[in-house]
Design an enzyme around this catalytic site. Sequence first.
Site, short mmCIF file in Angstrom:
data_model
loop_
_atom_site.label_atom_id
_atom_site.label_comp_id
_atom_site.label_asym_id
_atom_site.label_seq_id
_atom_site.Cartn_x
_atom_site.Cartn_y
_atom_site.Cartn_z
N SER A 189 0.85 -1.19 0.00
CA SER A 189 0.00 0.00 0.00
C SER A 189 0.89 1.25 0.00
O SER A 189 1.73 1.40 -0.88
CB SER A 189 -0.96 -0.05 1.20
OG SER A 189 -2.00 0.89 1.06
N GLU A 316 -9.33 -4.86 -4.49
CA GLU A 316 -8.67 -4.03 -3.49
C GLU A 316 -9.64 -3.25 -2.61
O GLU A 316 -9.57 -3.28 -1.38
CB GLU A 316 -7.73 -3.02 -4.19
CG GLU A 316 -6.56 -3.63 -4.93
CD GLU A 316 -5.35 -3.84 -4.04
OE1 GLU A 316 -5.44 -3.59 -2.82
OE2 GLU A 316 -4.31 -4.26 -4.58
N HIS A 412 -7.80 -5.56 -0.27
CA HIS A 412 -6.59 -4.89 0.16
C HIS A 412 -6.08 -5.51 1.47
O HIS A 412 -6.85 -5.77 2.39
CB HIS A 412 -6.90 -3.41 0.37
CG HIS A 412 -5.71 -2.51 0.44
ND1 HIS A 412 -4.82 -2.37 -0.60
CD2 HIS A 412 -5.27 -1.68 1.42
CE1 HIS A 412 -3.89 -1.49 -0.27
NE2 HIS A 412 -4.14 -1.07 0.96
#
Length: 503
Positions: A189, A316, A412
Amino acid sequence: MTVFRPRPGAVRGRRTARDPAVVVLRGIPYAAPPFGARRFRAPRPAAAWDGIRDCVAFGPVAPQSADLPGAPGWSPGDEDVLSLNIWTPGGAGDALPVLVWIHGGAYVFGSSAQPDFDGTALAGQGLVVVTLNYRLGFEGFGHVPPGAGGESCPENRGLLDQIAALEWVRDHIAAFGGAADNVTVAGQSSGATAVACLMAMDRARGLFRHAIAHSAVNSCASPESAARTTGEVAAAAGVPATYDGLLSASPGALVEASDAVADGYRRDTASGQRHYDPAIYGPVAGGDTLPLDPLTACAGRRAADVDLLVCHTTEEYWLMDAVGSSAKITTEERLALFAADFQLPPALLDAYRTLMPGAPVLDVFLAVYGDMLFGEYSSRLAESHARAGGRAFLSRFARRRGGSGEQVRAWHCADIPFAFGNLDEESVHFLTGGPPAPDDHDLSKRMMRAWADFAATGDPGWPPVGGSTGAVRIWDTAGGDAEGAEGAFRAPWRAAGLPLPVP
């Protein structure tokens, strides 16, 4: 207890309960506390010490408001926040590959003490694993104007902290059995985008040979937008947007002010791009520390000598919806406003609707926004690096759990417990859908092996981007891993020929 003797001073760690062959050392300072006279300045080396330092507890985390499961929070007064942790199966005289991990958290939260980043299992693959804390939020990424007395504060102090940690690794990791000339820097990330930024920075040149970026996010700021953010945060803190004014605000006050600014964007549907997920900080591209954003830098061959492994998850943004950090876009009118705010053509939304027949508006929004921020950005990062002569490998994490109804998606952060081998840690079960099944452990072993092989040789085990097959590794439990095509959701972006929006 085991003693190691790097040059700053002797340190003592403990063998891990999971694997007695691995020793862990926690809370080793790699730079001096960045407060007091050093606040808003570049990091300086930590002071040496006499005797043996017991390194059995994680160091304090950077100022933040987050309270993360299984990890310590920040307390006002905590200043010695620039520390790192080492898991090693070796000792002085060995030359094991080194993997240095940079945590994510939108540049405002997170730490190396999160249980999902425990390095025991990866060290068991023959690596020396290093995790680190760095300055976050305004302390690490806020723009500070020059002072009236000539004081100058660099942009991207959080990135400079990471470079300081890599320099510490270069200088001292041999004492822990690591090879200073075979370092891989990895992150997820915002940590993955930090990795990409390090690839573009002259100051980081030569500090690592390989790079791993999981779910890199399109989050670099321009100097102008960074200055606007400073004005907003200073106003929320009740201080002038000047060097002296910002220095007069405590770290806690700037955390509170930053949260207030982000919340204002979240509540205001007319506030433009930041309304949808108001991450107000990011690396500032266009100055001395980071002249170019990572995509431009990769295309310009600035890091062609670094091997790059990229991964993103296939769904995600569903995590951000699940935790309530994202806007709820549930009507066609709101979806059209979202497209206008990011200058996305109607044809792009139509293509997603065709690929997702019968999907509710919210799912279309989550798919488009997730690809724009993470999936498409990650793919372009790998492709730009390959076109410029670098070696890049691309993978996607597609593992779901729960069948066709309510389920934990391939969202995610779900891939990281697999890559670290920490599926049994209870704090990650929200991400992964509960305790692992046998096929989850099998997938985790394959992902760890790919990381370990890449850290050792620069080859994770499948063809690079632009190779003879152009394969993309698909990580999944269903039917095992595959090497597939680029994925149907890339076609709408290619057809539109769109540059990715700059925050």
